[in-house]
Design a protein around this motif. Structure first.
Motif, PDB file in Angstrom:
ATOM      1  N   SER A 143       0.837  -1.190   0.000  1.00 39.80           N
ATOM      2  CA  SER A 143       0.000   0.000   0.000  1.00 39.80           C
ATOM      3  C   SER A 143       0.868   1.233   0.000  1.00 39.80           C
ATOM      4  CB  SER A 143      -0.948   0.039   1.186  1.00 39.80           C
ATOM      5  OG  SER A 143      -0.743  -0.999   2.047  1.00 39.80           O
ATOM      6  N   GLU A 144       0.326   2.285  -0.582  1.00 43.78           N
ATOM      7  CA  GLU A 144       1.074   3.528  -0.685  1.00 43.78           C
ATOM      8  C   GLU A 144       0.668   4.469   0.435  1.00 43.78           C
ATOM      9  OE1 GLU A 144       1.219   5.139  -4.753  1.00 43.78           O
ATOM     10  OE2 GLU A 144       0.607   3.150  -5.387  1.00 43.78           O
ATOM     11  N   VAL A 145       1.656   5.068   1.056  1.00 43.94           N
ATOM     12  CA  VAL A 145       1.427   5.925   2.205  1.00 43.94           C
ATOM     13  C   VAL A 145       1.800   7.350   1.854  1.00 43.94           C
ATOM     14  CG1 VAL A 145       2.102   6.379   4.574  1.00 43.94           C
ATOM     15  CG2 VAL A 145       1.948   4.042   3.772  1.00 43.94           C
ATOM     16  N   LEU A 146       0.909   8.277   2.158  1.00 41.06           N
ATOM     17  CA  LEU A 146       1.204   9.697   1.978  1.00 41.06           C
ATOM     18  C   LEU A 146       1.732  10.223   3.311  1.00 41.06           C
ATOM     19  CD1 LEU A 146       0.829  11.745  -0.337  1.00 41.06           C
ATOM     20  CD2 LEU A 146      -1.242  12.465   0.780  1.00 41.06           C
ATOM     21  N   LEU A 147       2.911  10.805   3.312  1.00 40.52           N
ATOM     22  CA  LEU A 147       3.498  11.290   4.557  1.00 40.52           C
ATOM     23  C   LEU A 147       2.891  12.630   4.963  1.00 40.52           C
ATOM     24  CD1 LEU A 147       7.259  10.472   3.983  1.00 40.52           C
ATOM     25  CD2 LEU A 147       5.513   9.097   5.057  1.00 40.52           C
ATOM     26  N   ILE A 148       2.970  12.946   6.266  1.00 40.96           N
ATOM     27  CA  ILE A 148       2.353  14.189   6.734  1.00 40.96           C
ATOM     28  C   ILE A 148       3.083  15.419   6.214  1.00 40.96           C
ATOM     29  CG2 ILE A 148       1.257  13.313   8.811  1.00 40.96           C
ATOM     30  CD1 ILE A 148       3.673  14.200  10.375  1.00 40.96           C
ATOM     31  N   THR A 149       4.302  15.236   5.678  1.00 37.38           N
ATOM     32  CA  THR A 149       5.043  16.397   5.177  1.00 37.38           C
ATOM     33  C   THR A 149       4.799  16.650   3.695  1.00 37.38           C
ATOM     34  OG1 THR A 149       6.905  14.920   4.942  1.00 37.38           O
ATOM     35  CG2 THR A 149       6.908  16.369   6.840  1.00 37.38           C
ATOM     36  N   ASP A 150       3.990  15.816   3.054  1.00 32.18           N
ATOM     37  CA  ASP A 150       3.672  16.044   1.640  1.00 32.18           C
ATOM     38  C   ASP A 150       2.883  17.350   1.502  1.00 32.18           C
ATOM     39  OD1 ASP A 150       3.323  14.219  -1.096  1.00 32.18           O
ATOM     40  OD2 ASP A 150       1.783  15.737  -0.811  1.00 32.18           O
ATOM     41  N   PRO A 151       3.186  18.141   0.486  1.00 30.25           N
ATOM     42  CA  PRO A 151       2.493  19.439   0.351  1.00 30.25           C
ATOM     43  C   PRO A 151       0.982  19.310   0.205  1.00 30.25           C
ATOM     44  CG  PRO A 151       4.333  19.299  -1.175  1.00 30.25           C
ATOM     45  CD  PRO A 151       4.240  17.977  -0.513  1.00 30.25           C
ATOM     46  N   GLU A 152       0.497  18.129  -0.186  1.00 32.79           N
ATOM     47  CA  GLU A 152      -0.934  17.979  -0.362  1.00 32.79           C
ATOM     48  C   GLU A 152      -1.616  17.430   0.877  1.00 32.79           C
ATOM     49  OE1 GLU A 152      -2.322  15.897  -3.742  1.00 32.79           O
ATOM     50  OE2 GLU A 152      -0.905  16.871  -5.063  1.00 32.79           O
ATOM     51  N   HIS A 153      -0.848  17.226   1.937  1.00 30.60           N
ATOM     52  CA  HIS A 153      -1.401  16.529   3.085  1.00 30.60           C
ATOM     53  C   HIS A 153      -1.752  17.496   4.207  1.00 30.60           C
ATOM     54  CE1 HIS A 153      -1.594  13.926   6.578  1.00 30.60           C
ATOM     55  NE2 HIS A 153      -1.836  12.948   5.733  1.00 30.60           N
ATOM     56  N   GLY A 154      -2.928  17.301   4.789  1.00 29.13           N
ATOM     57  CA  GLY A 154      -3.317  18.072   5.961  1.00 29.13           C
ATOM     58  C   GLY A 154      -3.776  17.118   7.045  1.00 29.13           C
ATOM     59  N   ILE A 155      -3.379  17.371   8.267  1.00 29.46           N
ATOM     60  CA  ILE A 155      -3.777  16.482   9.354  1.00 29.46           C
ATOM     61  C   ILE A 155      -4.430  17.310  10.470  1.00 29.46           C
ATOM     62  CG2 ILE A 155      -1.375  16.531  10.186  1.00 29.46           C
ATOM     63  CD1 ILE A 155      -1.880  13.823  11.457  1.00 29.46           C
ATOM     64  N   PRO A 156      -5.634  16.925  10.913  1.00 31.58           N
ATOM     65  CA  PRO A 156      -6.271  17.651  12.002  1.00 31.58           C
ATOM     66  C   PRO A 156      -5.559  17.380  13.322  1.00 31.58           C
ATOM     67  CG  PRO A 156      -7.629  15.812  11.317  1.00 31.58           C
ATOM     68  CD  PRO A 156      -6.494  15.865  10.368  1.00 31.58           C
ATOM     69  N   ILE A 157      -5.125  18.445  13.982  1.00 34.99           N
ATOM     70  CA  ILE A 157      -4.351  18.260  15.215  1.00 34.99           C
ATOM     71  C   ILE A 157      -4.947  19.117  16.323  1.00 34.99           C
ATOM     72  CG2 ILE A 157      -2.142  17.630  14.182  1.00 34.99           C
ATOM     73  CD1 ILE A 157      -2.314  21.076  15.285  1.00 34.99           C
ATOM     74  N   GLU A 158      -4.524  18.849  17.545  1.00 34.30           N
ATOM     75  CA  GLU A 158      -4.834  19.769  18.624  1.00 34.30           C
ATOM     76  C   GLU A 158      -3.614  19.936  19.494  1.00 34.30           C
ATOM     77  OE1 GLU A 158      -8.161  17.753  20.417  1.00 34.30           O
ATOM     78  OE2 GLU A 158      -6.930  17.162  22.113  1.00 34.30           O
ATOM     79  N   ILE A 159      -3.543  21.068  20.175  1.00 28.00           N
ATOM     80  CA  ILE A 159      -2.414  21.312  21.052  1.00 28.00           C
ATOM     81  C   ILE A 159      -2.672  20.536  22.342  1.00 28.00           C
ATOM     82  CG2 ILE A 159      -1.110  23.060  22.279  1.00 28.00           C
ATOM     83  CD1 ILE A 159      -2.259  25.036  20.149  1.00 28.00           C
TER      84      ILE A 159
END
Lengths: 161, 285
Positions: free
Chosen positions: B175-191
């Motif tokens: 399977s292909e994995v998109l890394l969180i540093t890819d320019p097209e990738h967004g990840i919902p985060i919280e502090i």
């Protein structure tokens, strides 16, 4: 007939091998060494022996390259087949050029390939122009004489058998 | 060699006719449209990728061989010290796990008191890296577990320290994995400190992700830990993602420009964990 078959195998062996070469993982500092090997070998076969290769071969290897590199399906195949088409149109001139002129012609053809990539990336909206890409294209045209000599000697060995 | 046989004469080689280039143009433009617009040809793609898997493995053997060679060369002493270190670490981690057992049961009891349902349990699958795409604008890796091993589209990937990315194309055996540093990738985060939510977007550089939707007056400090918020349903809640490394306030702009450094070492990933939500239904488009 078997001669034709062995030529066919030779072409695809070289194409597959160059596609493997182009996805070998390199560290970020060495990424300018990602020479467009597939484009170079396609150019060699189109210019030198167009009877054993065609546009559909270029299309197919482009498709393989797209999947290997995880790009959008059809991007490399379009760019590579267009480059091959242009190279075929001018093959008779390119073949009799002196070597430095030949390198220049190869550079222009590689730039056409790169240009198509840039256009498609631009339309999709993820355009990134990196220095290493330009350097790798320049390197590709610089090593053309070596590359051509190597493939010619390989091919003559196959033909003489 | 160059001037042999018919090579020089056949001016009208059907293999290079103008008709063919037009045909190829139409086919590839169509494929690009389908691939870009709605993932219509994912099936085709997954089968084609099956055929090129040997090539990917072949391309990554030199690196693996070199690593193997290095391991062989490292002498007994270093291996022994490394072993001791690992043992020590193992003991520490085990003692921590004991504490989590206690916390987990306590958590469950509290949830029962509240008559609420606890979060679903997550399933972990270990996987190895087959190949790494090191293009500047495509941060993708390929792992050696596919839909045959029960991997679902969209599952989150983590290594021992933090989130790496998620699966964006599942093939049969890989399977292909998109890394969180890819320019097209967004990840919902919280502090983690105060629960402020935001979205972290990749930049194309391996040690930086950015947040640009936090207002100027938000409470954020350098060295704050960002964890996944679980919103959006793709990433499970509470896994560490990044540490804030730089906060910049631009005069006249309504939002802060925040840079963060991923906790996981994305430059050299070795083994990864696929985190799957058990309850997640299979209806992935």
């Amino acid at each position: 007939m078997s001669n034709q078959l062995s030529k066919f195998f030779f072409v695809w062996l070289i194409l597959i091998f160059s596609s493997i070469l182009s996805i070998i993982p390199l560290s970020e500092n060495l990424s300018f060494l990602k020479i467009p090997w597939v484009a170079l070998s396609l150019l060699f076969f189109t210019i030198m022996t167009p009877s054993i290769i065609g546009l559909f071969s270029a299309f197919l290897i482009g498709l393989i390259l797209d999947i290997l590199q995880g790009g959008i399906l059809g991007e490399s195949s379009l760019a590579l087949s267009f480059m091959t088409y242009v190279a075929y149109r001018f093959r008779l001139q390119i073949r009799v050029f002196p070597i430095w002129q030949m390198m220049f012609a190869v550079l222009i053809l590689l730039l056409i390939n790169e240009m198509m990539h840039l256009w498609i990336d631009g339309i999709i909206g993820k355009i990134v122009i990196s220095q290493s890409k330009i350097i790798s294209v320049l390197l590709g045209s610089l090593i053309w004489p070596l590359f051509m000599g190597l493939l010619e000697s390989l091919q003559s060995k196959i033909n003489s058998r | 060699m160059p001037f042999t046989e018919k090579n020089t004469i056949d001016r009208s080689n059907p293999n290079f006719s103008g008709l063919r280039i037009i045909l190829i143009f139409i086919i590839s433009l169509g494929m690009m449209y389908l691939d870009f617009q709605g993932n219509y040809i994912n099936k085709l793609r997954s089968y084609l990728s099956l055929t090129v898997l040997p090539l990917q493995i072949a391309a990554n053997t030199p690196k693996k061989l070199i690593n193997n060679f290095k391991n062989r060369l490292s002498d007994r002493e270093t291996i022994l010290t490394e072993n001791q270190q690992l043992k020590k670490e193992n003991i520490q981690l085990r003692s921590k796990v004991q504490q989590t057992y206690k916390l987990e049961s306590e958590n469950k009891r509290l949830f029962e008191l509240l008559k609420a349902k606890p979060d679903d349990e997550e399933k972990f699958i270990f996987a190895d890296i087959i190949s790494i795409n090191q293009d500047n604008n495509k941060h993708q890796i390929i792992i050696n577990k596919g839909s045959i091993d029960g991997i679902q589209l969209g599952a989150a990937i983590a290594d021992s320290s933090g989130i790496i990315g998620h699966i964006f194309r599942d093939q049969l055996l890989a399977s292909e994995v998109l890394l969180i540093t890819d320019p097209e990738h967004g990840i919902p985060i919280e502090i983690a400190r105060n629960g402020f939510r935001a979205i972290a977007i990749g930049t194309g550089s391996y040690d930086e992700i950015i947040l640009n939707d936090l207002p100027n007056n938000s409470d954020i400090q350098i060295n704050d830990v960002l964890i996944t918020s679980g919103l959006g349903g793709r990433y499970p809640e509470g896994y560490p993602v990044a540490i804030v490394s730089d906060i910049e306030m631009i005069q006249g702009e309504p939002y802060l420009k925040i840079e963060a450094r991923p906790i996981a070492n994305l430059k050299n990933i070795n083994e990864v964990l696929v985190i799957q939500n058990n309850k997640k239904d299979h209806q992935n488009e």
